[in-house]
Enzyme design. Sequence first.
Site, PDB file in Angstrom:
ATOM      1  N   ASP A 175      -6.675   7.286  -0.373  1.00  0.00           N
ATOM      2  CA  ASP A 175      -6.217   6.435   1.232  1.00  0.00           C
ATOM      3  C   ASP A 175      -5.026   7.724   1.517  1.00  0.00           C
ATOM      4  O   ASP A 175      -4.505   7.838   0.694  1.00  0.00           O
ATOM      5  CB  ASP A 175      -5.992   5.078   0.645  1.00  0.00           C
ATOM      6  CG  ASP A 175      -7.553   4.350   0.305  1.00  0.00           C
ATOM      7  OD1 ASP A 175      -8.053   4.960   0.229  1.00  0.00           O
ATOM      8  OD2 ASP A 175      -7.343   3.811  -0.553  1.00  0.00           O
ATOM      9  N   GLU A 191       0.322  -1.248   0.102  1.00  0.00           N
ATOM     10  CA  GLU A 191      -0.210  -0.168   0.240  1.00  0.00           C
ATOM     11  C   GLU A 191       0.870   1.721  -0.011  1.00  0.00           C
ATOM     12  O   GLU A 191       0.019   2.160  -0.688  1.00  0.00           O
ATOM     13  CB  GLU A 191      -1.283   0.162   0.503  1.00  0.00           C
ATOM     14  CG  GLU A 191      -2.515  -1.481   1.318  1.00  0.00           C
ATOM     15  CD  GLU A 191      -3.266  -0.095   0.213  1.00  0.00           C
ATOM     16  OE1 GLU A 191      -3.232   0.617  -0.352  1.00  0.00           O
ATOM     17  OE2 GLU A 191      -4.158  -1.467  -0.072  1.00  0.00           O
TER      18      GLU A 191
END
Length: 143
Positions: free
Chosen positions: A66, A52
């Site tokens: 995000d 991520e």
Amino acid sequence: MKPLIVVAIFMILSLSSIEAKVYGRCEFARELANLGVPRHQIPTWTCIAQRESNYDTAARNWGSGDHGILQISQLFWCNVDGGPGKGCNAQCSQFRNNNIVDDVRCAQKIFDEHTRISGDGFNAWTTYRFCRGDNNRYVAGCF
């Protein structure tokens, strides 16, 4: 006047980088353990963080909204408009500093909610498809 603007921008960028941190793989895994994350989950969390954000607490995905090392979604879990809010009752900017305690607590909340919904809390992270199965290589030599 222009030199002052350049200096101000440089100072802002410098302060931002001071507040952020890029963890090492084992450093992140050990921090999860210190925060009480169940030991059997640490390899998967470490894989997710690598995929991520590459362990960068300042990571931000402008496309998806995000934030942070575990890429907490502003759609459901944090607020970008100033005050705390949404599922983790937090500002998204809190997830982009060097303190990952709130990131981990929010991620655990997301994990619990998605476990209730789907049976596997890691499904909340799209990168989990790359982290299914044996992830022990992500914590090899760390403990």
